[in-house]
Scaffold this active site. Structure first.
Site, PDB file in Angstrom:
ATOM      1  N   GLU A  33     -20.911 -53.846  96.696  1.00  0.00           N
ATOM      2  CA  GLU A  33     -20.446 -53.277  95.328  1.00  0.00           C
ATOM      3  C   GLU A  33     -20.209 -54.682  94.440  1.00  0.00           C
ATOM      4  O   GLU A  33     -20.473 -54.817  93.316  1.00  0.00           O
ATOM      5  CB  GLU A  33     -19.512 -52.504  95.174  1.00  0.00           C
ATOM      6  CG  GLU A  33     -19.637 -51.083  95.808  1.00  0.00           C
ATOM      7  CD  GLU A  33     -20.649 -50.119  94.803  1.00  0.00           C
ATOM      8  OE1 GLU A  33     -20.652 -50.402  93.629  1.00  0.00           O
ATOM      9  OE2 GLU A  33     -20.685 -49.008  95.283  1.00  0.00           O
ATOM     10  N   ASP A  51     -23.382 -50.114  85.082  1.00  0.00           N
ATOM     11  CA  ASP A  51     -24.060 -50.090  86.389  1.00  0.00           C
ATOM     12  C   ASP A  51     -25.536 -50.144  86.289  1.00  0.00           C
ATOM     13  O   ASP A  51     -26.026 -49.851  85.184  1.00  0.00           O
ATOM     14  CB  ASP A  51     -23.496 -49.256  87.502  1.00  0.00           C
ATOM     15  CG  ASP A  51     -23.794 -47.744  87.198  1.00  0.00           C
ATOM     16  OD1 ASP A  51     -24.695 -47.443  86.241  1.00  0.00           O
ATOM     17  OD2 ASP A  51     -23.396 -46.744  87.942  1.00  0.00           O
TER      18      ASP A  51
END
EC number: 3.2.1.17
Length: 170
Positions: A13, A22
């Site tokens: 991540e 994102d």
């Protein structure tokens, strides 16, 4: 060296202390912490402030930013949610509890990314994982939309299922 779920997820991540969108366009911060799917930035800031318990500081670029300790706190909550959702899943809990520690991390990584309900839809793969047919499970997972959407990450996770090692996490 990756030796924990946190290390693995931080590798996959990253950790960004500044709020960002994102790949799905959702406001996110820290170690993959989804703030909201709401596209309104001000709403995302309000939600984040509720989560951290104070007004968010703006950095030099006038973007919302949190501290490392706040990132850690959000991560620990998210990790607990992921593990609890596995333990409360009739599909995932038995499989998870019968895995070695590295493969538990791999399954938790998938749940952290996609949620338990979505991971539970990997019926064939999960059956093969349950049967410890690692090579066949790897083939099945490689043929998934998940692998198409996030190939680098998914291939690392698949390698953990296949080999039981963390060699792809260097």
């Amino acid at each position: 060296m990756v030796s924990s779920l946190k290390d693995m997820l931080k590798y996959d991540e990253g950790e960004k202390l500044e709020m960002y969108k994102d790949t799905e366009g959702n406001y996110t911060i820290g170690i993959g912490h989804l703030i909201t799917k709401n596209k309104d930035k001000n709403e995302a800031i309000k939600i984040l402030e509720g989560e951290i318990g104070h007004t968010v500081k703006l950095n030099s670029k006038k973007e919302p930013e949190i501290s490392s300790s706040e990132s850690e706190s959000l991560f620990e909550k998210d990790k607990s949610v992921a593990i609890n959702s596995i333990e409360n899943s009739s599909t995932l809990s038995t499989i998870y509890n019968n895995l070695d520690s590295n493969r538990k991390m791999a399954l938790a990584n998938m749940v952290f990314q996609m949620g338990a309900s979505n991971v539970s839809k990997f019926k064939k793969s999960l059956k093969l994982i349950e049967e410890k047919k690692w090579a066949e499970a790897a083939i099945e997972l490689k043929n998934s939309t998940w692998n198409t959407q996030t190939p680098k990450r998914s291939n690392r996770v698949i390698s953990v299922f296949e080999t039981g090692t963390l060699k792809e996490y260097k």
